[in-house]
Design an enzyme around this catalytic site. Structure first.
Site, PDB file in Angstrom:
ATOM      1  N   MET A  78       0.781  -1.280   0.021  1.00 62.36           N
ATOM      2  CA  MET A  78       0.021  -0.010   0.210  1.00 62.36           C
ATOM      3  C   MET A  78       0.865   1.198   0.006  1.00 62.36           C
ATOM      4  O   MET A  78       1.985   1.439   0.795  1.00 62.36           O
ATOM      5  CB  MET A  78      -0.962   0.094   1.281  1.00 62.36           C
ATOM      6  CG  MET A  78      -1.496   1.419   1.460  1.00 62.36           C
ATOM      7  SD  MET A  78      -2.569   1.018   3.074  1.00 62.36           S
ATOM      8  CE  MET A  78      -3.099   2.951   3.343  1.00 62.36           C
ATOM      9  N   SER A  79       0.536   2.154  -0.761  1.00 62.73           N
ATOM     10  CA  SER A  79       1.102   3.524  -0.902  1.00 62.73           C
ATOM     11  C   SER A  79       2.652   3.471  -1.395  1.00 62.73           C
ATOM     12  O   SER A  79       2.805   2.820  -2.386  1.00 62.73           O
ATOM     13  CB  SER A  79       1.226   4.240   0.588  1.00 62.73           C
ATOM     14  OG  SER A  79       1.477   5.640   0.419  1.00 62.73           O
ATOM     15  N   LEU A  80       3.528   3.711  -0.576  1.00 57.02           N
ATOM     16  CA  LEU A  80       5.020   3.419  -0.885  1.00 57.02           C
ATOM     17  C   LEU A  80       5.136   1.968  -1.150  1.00 57.02           C
ATOM     18  O   LEU A  80       6.226   1.478  -1.724  1.00 57.02           O
ATOM     19  CB  LEU A  80       5.679   4.261   0.088  1.00 57.02           C
ATOM     20  CG  LEU A  80       7.280   3.845  -0.004  1.00 57.02           C
ATOM     21  CD1 LEU A  80       7.828   4.319  -1.477  1.00 57.02           C
ATOM     22  CD2 LEU A  80       8.297   4.379   1.270  1.00 57.02           C
TER      23      LEU A  80
ATOM     24  N   PHE B 287      -0.731  -1.237  -4.772  1.00 56.83           N
ATOM     25  CA  PHE B 287      -1.732  -0.432  -4.171  1.00 56.83           C
ATOM     26  C   PHE B 287      -1.274   0.934  -3.791  1.00 56.83           C
ATOM     27  O   PHE B 287      -1.251   1.035  -2.451  1.00 56.83           O
ATOM     28  CB  PHE B 287      -2.517  -1.383  -3.137  1.00 56.83           C
ATOM     29  CG  PHE B 287      -3.485  -0.680  -2.412  1.00 56.83           C
ATOM     30  CD1 PHE B 287      -4.479   0.176  -2.781  1.00 56.83           C
ATOM     31  CD2 PHE B 287      -3.442  -0.969  -1.036  1.00 56.83           C
ATOM     32  CE1 PHE B 287      -5.223   0.786  -1.977  1.00 56.83           C
ATOM     33  CE2 PHE B 287      -4.388  -0.275  -0.013  1.00 56.83           C
ATOM     34  CZ  PHE B 287      -5.571   0.397  -0.577  1.00 56.83           C
TER      35      PHE B 287
END
Length: 399
Positions: free
Chosen positions: A229-231, A252
């Site tokens: 997720m994210s980074l 994601f």
């Protein structure tokens, strides 16, 4: 999407956590009542208001426990955990601030007690890693010992394992998947308690997690998926490129370069200073930008803290290593889902780059404002996001 605040950073963090109401991690009225007490852009005000909310809800949870109302206690504990996690989010400019660890532990403890009340389908785990352990949770659809397809899920630049339930595990277990969540270096308690800082070679973190997962009799080792997720979109891509045991990967969202993302929010001249290795000029420009913009201030205070660096320039030198340049994606062979949010304030445009460079079987899904899913990592639109993710995972992992 802006709710509650005009400040971009505060508004995003609010929506991020407001979205947890879908899976029981927050309550709309509690959230909005707290917002009314916060001064826009004031990090101490943010801390105090969410800390107070956490204490208030935790107090009710303790009363419920003593009265034997276990379902009410469990639900209140989950919400209290969210509010304590929110409270210390902006404090990392001073790594020695005692409130960071105090409220992180309050969040961890409330969540752990809630997990205990959930029973054996919410199992706290410790994953062996380079002479220590990483904290995690193993979630199951029920208490059957049958081997199941399993999603391994980690966060990114600012995550803690307690919030990962809402971003993946809740949706996974509803659909018959196990979900293993964990915090790695730079995240959650590993950075707060052990001073383990981010590393670019994330496969060195994920492979021990896979070793642990496949040792369990309730995991189908032939049906493992990875989601970041994210980074974590970069981190998961890096791990999937060097760890061959995954049968599917979910980015994601897709992230090509952390360095490019941060340069993109800096004032003119910052990129040249970095190219020239002019630390003094870059640090001056970074401080000016931090003084003027909440998002930039948070980015550099979070970055120096989670990467274990002293200055913005030092942080940028380290984060430059987090890139998919150099053919990293060529190592991914499993089907890969690349996600994008068209209003993403952090990595806009990077998911398409990742998708275009992928040579593995791949899918690309963009999320839009018309569905309320334009925020970074589709924050606030967890229902729709999970429908897309798990429909794809069903087609690629359960088949």
């Amino acid at each position: 999407m802006k709710v509650g605040f005009k400040d971009d950073s505060f508004a995003f963090e609010l929506v991020r956590n407001l979205g947890f109401t879908y899976y029981g991690g927050a309550d709309i009225a509690e959230i909005m009542a707290t917002v009314d007490t916060i001064v826009e852009g004031d990090f101490d005000s943010w801390y105090q208001s969410w800390h107070n909310r956490g204490e208030r809800v935790l107090g009710r949870a303790r009363d419920y426990l003593s009265g034997g109302h276990l379902v009410s206690a469990r639900e209140a504990l989950l919400r209290a955990s969210t509010y304590f996690r929110m409270s210390e989010f902006y404090l990392h400019g001073n790594p020695d601030d005692p409130r960071i660890l105090a409220d992180a532990k309050a969040s961890q403890d409330a969540y752990a007690k809630a997990a205990e009340l959930m029973g054996p389908t919410w199992e706290p785990i410790e994953i062996p890693y380079e002479g220590t352990t990483l904290p995690g949770y193993f979630y199951k659809p029920d208490d059957s010992p049958e081997p199941r397809p399993t999603l391994i899920f980690h966060g990114g630049f600012d995550s803690s394992v307690e919030e990962l339930y809402y971003f993946a595990a809740a949706g996974a277990t509803r659909r018959g998947y196990n979900c293993l969540t964990f915090d790695g270096p730079g995240q959650g308690m590993p950075v707060r308690e052990q001073k383990l800082y981010f590393r670019y070679d994330w496969e060195k973190v994920v492979s021990p997690v896979v070793d642990y997962a496949v040792s369990r009799p309730d995991v189908d080792a032939d049906r493992l998926a990875l989601k970041g997720m994210s980074l974590g979109g970069y981190l998961a891509a890096r791990a999937a490129a060097f760890e061959p045991r995954f049968k599917a990967a979910i980015l994601f969202d897709g992230v090509w370069s952390l360095y490019d993302s941060i340069v993109g929010i800096m004032p003119p001249g910052a990129g040249k200073a970095l190219d020239d290795e002019d630390a003094a000029t870059f640090n001056t420009l970074a401080q000016q930008a931090m003084d003027a913009n909440t998002q930039v201030r948070w980015t550099f205070t979070q970055g120096t803290w989670s990467f274990g660096q002293k200055t913005p320039y030092d942080f940028m030198v380290e984060c430059k290593k987090m890139t998919l340049d150099g053919g990293v994606l060529d190592g991914i062979t499993c089907p890969t889902l690349v996600m994008e949010a068209d209003g993403d304030q952090f990595f806009r445009g990077q998911p398409e780059h990742v998708y275009q460079e992928l040579k593995a079987p791949k899918a690309f899904v963009a999320f839009h404002e018309e569905d309320g899913a334009e925020n970074h990592c589709q924050s606030g639109a967890l229902a729709y996001k999970d429908e897309v993710v798990f429909n794809w995972l069903d087609d690629n992992l359960k088949a």
